[in-house]
Design a protein around this motif. Sequence first.
Motif, short mmCIF file in Angstrom:
data_model
loop_
_atom_site.label_atom_id
_atom_site.label_comp_id
_atom_site.label_asym_id
_atom_site.label_seq_id
_atom_site.Cartn_x
_atom_site.Cartn_y
_atom_site.Cartn_z
N HIS A 67 0.82 -1.21 0.00
CA HIS A 67 0.00 0.00 0.00
C HIS A 67 0.86 1.27 0.00
CE1 HIS A 67 -3.39 -2.63 0.73
NE2 HIS A 67 -2.77 -3.12 1.81
N THR A 125 3.66 4.06 -1.96
CA THR A 125 3.50 4.94 -3.12
C THR A 125 4.82 5.10 -3.85
OG1 THR A 125 1.78 6.19 -1.97
CG2 THR A 125 2.78 7.24 -3.88
N LYS A 164 1.01 -5.97 -3.96
CA LYS A 164 1.10 -5.08 -2.79
C LYS A 164 0.14 -3.90 -2.88
CE LYS A 164 5.69 -4.69 -2.99
NZ LYS A 164 7.04 -4.29 -2.57
N GLU A 165 -0.64 -3.82 -3.96
CA GLU A 165 -1.62 -2.75 -4.15
C GLU A 165 -0.96 -1.38 -3.97
OE1 GLU A 165 -5.19 -3.36 -1.91
OE2 GLU A 165 -5.31 -5.49 -2.43
N GLN A 178 0.49 2.43 -5.14
CA GLN A 178 -0.04 3.58 -5.85
C GLN A 178 1.08 4.24 -6.66
OE1 GLN A 178 -2.77 6.25 -3.57
NE2 GLN A 178 -2.12 5.03 -1.82
#
Length: 307
Positions: A217, A219, A240-241, A243
């Motif tokens: 999660h 970035t 890991k989703e 961004q």
Amino acid sequence: MNTAAICCLVEPKTPGHVTRELPSLGSHDVHVRTIAGAISIGAELPQWLEQDMTATDYHYPLETGYESYGEVLAIGDAVQIVKPGDRIVSFYGHQDQAIVPESKVIPVPAHISPREALLSILSCDAAKGVRKLTLTSNSSVLVSGMGTLGLLTVHYLRHYVNVRQIDIIEPLASRAEFARPLGAQIVMPDSDTYDVAIECSGRQAAFAALQSAVRPHGTICVLSDGNREALTLTPAFHAKELQIVASSDGWDYRQHADWLFADERHTTLPDLFEQETTFSNLANCFTSLMQSTELPIKVFVDYEQTS
């Protein structure tokens, strides 16, 4: 009518000089005499070699460059931010004088050196990416690519956000050493522990390494232009989703310059100009860089000296 001498590619992979008449000075324009400039290797070299992935066509003469420092010679009736004799930075490329819209003029205090002033543009571009992220002094940040953009990113992380853990990925030891005085450490990350990663290399291998190194999660901010290699997502991005945040150009060049030139902060900038040339020798310098396998981080161009 005044004429400007311009260094550009007159034909494919053929640097030379051309002249062009300057337009009349409008009420919101500034007439600038160039004192110094810079070559942005990462942005310009792919253009010179017709290898820029973001370009669909090339038209000649091809002008490149966007970092110029000069003296104001004259101003239009409505210009308020500068006066004749002031020093400024602007975006008009490799030419000895220019008519520049007031909106593209960045005033520079007299005590700021040309080298420091010229770095303000890419420093602002780096700052925009950093400002898009949610960071504190306790954030762990990984930066890939210690060219001009990467080093100025490290500088802004340290001096604006006061990030204490800044690690870097840079295969060239000489470039990695530039980052150490800025507070960065050299690592080969093997775990997903970083809160944030910033991609400045333009290389897929580094982009893949960042995706592996960022925690779930987390970035990744992409600051590199994407003009060298395609940057693609790996399985780690989805697992890991993560961004992705994209950033281009600066957030506000005048406000950033005010921040950078305040107090003695400008003295903390790294000296990234590993090579120097003159405007009269600039075409030869272009040719040499196109043929070189060992490139400087940045080239300083002196318009007041002759070869």
